[in-house]
Write a protein that holds these residues in place. Structure first.
Motif, PDB file in Angstrom:
ATOM      1  N   THR A   2      31.159   2.883 105.834  1.00  0.00           N
ATOM      2  CA  THR A   2      31.026   3.889 105.004  1.00  0.00           C
ATOM      3  C   THR A   2      30.860   4.822 105.742  1.00  0.00           C
ATOM      4  O   THR A   2      30.663   5.576 106.836  1.00  0.00           O
ATOM      5  CB  THR A   2      29.185   3.966 104.176  1.00  0.00           C
ATOM      6  N   LYS A   3      32.182   6.094 105.191  1.00  0.00           N
ATOM      7  CA  LYS A   3      31.947   7.112 105.852  1.00  0.00           C
ATOM      8  C   LYS A   3      31.983   9.065 105.171  1.00  0.00           C
ATOM      9  O   LYS A   3      31.680   9.356 103.567  1.00  0.00           O
ATOM     10  CB  LYS A   3      34.064   7.271 105.619  1.00  0.00           C
ATOM     11  N   THR A   4      32.101   9.386 105.996  1.00  0.00           N
ATOM     12  CA  THR A   4      30.808  10.932 106.073  1.00  0.00           C
ATOM     13  C   THR A   4      32.861  11.735 105.170  1.00  0.00           C
ATOM     14  O   THR A   4      34.004  11.557 105.729  1.00  0.00           O
ATOM     15  CB  THR A   4      30.140  11.649 106.593  1.00  0.00           C
ATOM     16  N   ILE A   5      32.203  13.006 104.540  1.00  0.00           N
ATOM     17  CA  ILE A   5      33.217  13.851 104.330  1.00  0.00           C
ATOM     18  C   ILE A   5      34.721  14.552 105.994  1.00  0.00           C
ATOM     19  O   ILE A   5      35.621  14.498 105.638  1.00  0.00           O
ATOM     20  CB  ILE A   5      33.289  15.100 103.352  1.00  0.00           C
ATOM     21  N   ASN A   6      33.526  14.709 106.239  1.00  0.00           N
ATOM     22  CA  ASN A   6      33.850  14.657 108.051  1.00  0.00           C
ATOM     23  C   ASN A   6      35.429  13.646 108.681  1.00  0.00           C
ATOM     24  O   ASN A   6      35.833  14.136 109.017  1.00  0.00           O
ATOM     25  CB  ASN A   6      33.067  15.117 108.747  1.00  0.00           C
ATOM     26  N   ASP A   7      34.771  12.110 108.035  1.00  0.00           N
ATOM     27  CA  ASP A   7      35.209  11.525 108.490  1.00  0.00           C
ATOM     28  C   ASP A   7      36.688  11.489 107.927  1.00  0.00           C
ATOM     29  O   ASP A   7      37.769  11.209 108.311  1.00  0.00           O
ATOM     30  CB  ASP A   7      34.847   9.751 108.425  1.00  0.00           C
ATOM     31  N   VAL A   8      36.316  11.625 106.839  1.00  0.00           N
ATOM     32  CA  VAL A   8      37.740  11.883 105.537  1.00  0.00           C
ATOM     33  C   VAL A   8      38.360  13.148 106.510  1.00  0.00           C
ATOM     34  O   VAL A   8      39.855  12.722 106.911  1.00  0.00           O
ATOM     35  CB  VAL A   8      37.814  12.005 104.547  1.00  0.00           C
ATOM     36  N   TYR A   9      38.360  13.529 106.500  1.00  0.00           N
ATOM     37  CA  TYR A   9      38.814  15.207 107.194  1.00  0.00           C
ATOM     38  C   TYR A   9      39.276  14.952 107.963  1.00  0.00           C
ATOM     39  O   TYR A   9      40.471  15.011 108.649  1.00  0.00           O
ATOM     40  CB  TYR A   9      38.266  16.275 107.115  1.00  0.00           C
ATOM     41  N   MET A  10      39.181  14.608 109.074  1.00  0.00           N
ATOM     42  CA  MET A  10      39.444  13.604 111.017  1.00  0.00           C
ATOM     43  C   MET A  10      40.660  13.114 110.293  1.00  0.00           C
ATOM     44  O   MET A  10      41.430  13.245 110.982  1.00  0.00           O
ATOM     45  CB  MET A  10      38.433  13.330 111.795  1.00  0.00           C
ATOM     46  N   GLU A  11      40.649  11.559 109.403  1.00  0.00           N
ATOM     47  CA  GLU A  11      41.796  10.622 109.145  1.00  0.00           C
ATOM     48  C   GLU A  11      43.058  11.721 108.730  1.00  0.00           C
ATOM     49  O   GLU A  11      44.120  11.494 109.077  1.00  0.00           O
ATOM     50  CB  GLU A  11      41.394  10.357 107.892  1.00  0.00           C
ATOM     51  N   ASN A  41      34.204  26.229 102.397  1.00  0.00           N
ATOM     52  CA  ASN A  41      33.462  27.241 103.302  1.00  0.00           C
ATOM     53  C   ASN A  41      32.330  26.599 103.911  1.00  0.00           C
ATOM     54  O   ASN A  41      31.626  27.390 105.076  1.00  0.00           O
ATOM     55  CB  ASN A  41      33.527  28.181 102.530  1.00  0.00           C
ATOM     56  N   ARG A  42      32.234  25.287 103.599  1.00  0.00           N
ATOM     57  CA  ARG A  42      31.070  24.844 104.142  1.00  0.00           C
ATOM     58  C   ARG A  42      31.239  23.380 105.101  1.00  0.00           C
ATOM     59  O   ARG A  42      30.429  22.044 105.104  1.00  0.00           O
ATOM     60  CB  ARG A  42      29.674  24.887 103.382  1.00  0.00           C
ATOM     61  N   THR A  43      32.002  23.309 105.811  1.00  0.00           N
ATOM     62  CA  THR A  43      32.632  22.153 106.258  1.00  0.00           C
ATOM     63  C   THR A  43      31.042  22.420 107.641  1.00  0.00           C
ATOM     64  O   THR A  43      31.044  20.695 107.838  1.00  0.00           O
ATOM     65  CB  THR A  43      34.107  22.388 106.737  1.00  0.00           C
ATOM     66  N   ALA A  44      30.476  22.497 107.913  1.00  0.00           N
ATOM     67  CA  ALA A  44      29.495  22.311 109.046  1.00  0.00           C
ATOM     68  C   ALA A  44      28.828  21.362 108.423  1.00  0.00           C
ATOM     69  O   ALA A  44      27.402  20.280 108.844  1.00  0.00           O
ATOM     70  CB  ALA A  44      28.422  23.409 109.419  1.00  0.00           C
ATOM     71  N   ASP A  45      28.526  20.704 106.775  1.00  0.00           N
ATOM     72  CA  ASP A  45      27.705  20.271 105.816  1.00  0.00           C
ATOM     73  C   ASP A  45      28.650  18.815 106.031  1.00  0.00           C
ATOM     74  O   ASP A  45      28.020  17.928 105.882  1.00  0.00           O
ATOM     75  CB  ASP A  45      27.167  20.136 104.394  1.00  0.00           C
ATOM     76  N   TRP A  46      29.848  18.834 106.391  1.00  0.00           N
ATOM     77  CA  TRP A  46      30.963  17.584 105.605  1.00  0.00           C
ATOM     78  C   TRP A  46      30.127  16.452 106.502  1.00  0.00           C
ATOM     79  O   TRP A  46      30.322  15.097 105.878  1.00  0.00           O
ATOM     80  CB  TRP A  46      32.359  17.973 105.961  1.00  0.00           C
TER      81      TRP A  46
END
Length: 290
Positions: A2-11, A41-46
């Motif tokens: 399972t991936k988080t939004i931040n994982d997808v962003y980094m990929e 604008n709230r990437t800290a939550d990703w």
């Protein structure tokens, strides 16, 4: 896994960077936010929001389209300009940040007047004129374009940004004389088509294959619209009225000569936000209050 939004962003960031995207962080953030329905604008939550496989696959599919050359703005259906978010589709050019200086100059001039009237020619998405109307509460803006699709987009942008009561978009071909009874304007601003015949075949594929050619091609030397606007629409400027053009990075002196040939005064050339001399301005001959 399972991936988080931040994982997808980094990929996606890694994919864009490896493909030499000029702004990999911006592209990855925009695609991730759009695909995951997340607040950019709230990437800290990703890092705390987990995604299903379908959403992850969708994000990568959008990335594929970008890397194949499709402009990100058309994929998203919107783009930011002068701090505002504009609807865009393939009937209009994508607003560029370099053009924000042109809008800024129009806004500055409009603020000097009481209830200023502004004319935006070849308006496309409406980004310039709508930015003026948004920033100058008593401004009234008329916009013109030859494209029905562009006019539809401009009117919708005016509605979405709350300026529709002071913004009118009409169909007109600036290569011909303006309609009767338009009155006079304090500011005439235009970012017209200016790509030359030779340059059309050297455009990046993301531009040539996707953006509307009628909004790009300015004739053999790229100057057709400047000649016509100065000769046929310049008369709509009130005494002291300001004409503002954006042009190609090698065209500023030629455009300035066109203004001079048409008896504009106080002609000057200034830089866009990237430091390139691409903005040409002049006042109508009777610029007693300029």
């Amino acid at each position: 896994m399972t991936k988080t939004i931040n994982d997808v962003y980094m990929e996606l960031f890694k994919r864009f960077k490896e493909a030499d995207d000029p702004q990999p962080s911006l592209a990855a953030r925009e695609v991730t936010a759009y695909a995951c329905k997340a607040d950019k604008n709230r990437t800290a939550d990703w890092g705390h929001v987990y995604l299903d496989d379908a959403t992850v696959d969708f994000a990568n599919l959008l990335c594929d389209r970008c890397l194949d050359g499709e402009p990100l703005a058309y994929i998203l259906g919107e783009w930011d300009f002068y701090g505002l978010t504009f609807l865009v589709d393939r009937s209009v050019l994508i607003p560029r940040s370099d053009t924000e200086r042109l809008a800024e100059l129009a806004i500055e001039r409009a603020r000097e007047k009481v209830s200023p009237r502004v004319l935006d020619l070849c308006c496309g998405s409406g980004c310039i004129g709508i930015a003026v109307a948004h920033e100058v509460p008593d401004a009234r803006v008329a916009a013109a374009d030859i494209s029905d699709g562009a006019l539809r987009v401009a009117r919708e942008n005016a509605r979405r940004l709350g300026v529709q009561s002071r913004y009118v978009a009409m169909k007109a071909d600036v290569r011909f004389r303006p309609p009767n009874n338009m009155g006079q304007f304090d500011v005439l601003v235009s970012n017209p088509p200016y790509v030359t015949r030779a340059e059309m075949h050297t455009l990046d594929k993301s531009v040539y294959n996707y953006e509307p050619h009628e909004a790009l091609y300015g004739g053999t030397d790229g100057l057709d619209f400047y000649r016509s606007i100065c000769a046929k629409w310049g008369e709509l400027l009130a005494p002291g009225g300001l004409l503002l053009f954006e042009c190609g990075y090698r065209q500023s002196t030629q455009v300035a000569s066109i203004l001079e040939d048409n008896r504009f005064a106080g002609i000057g050339i200034t830089e866009d936000l990237s430091g390139v001399p691409r903005i040409v301005f002049g006042y109508n001959t009777a610029f007693d209050d300029a």
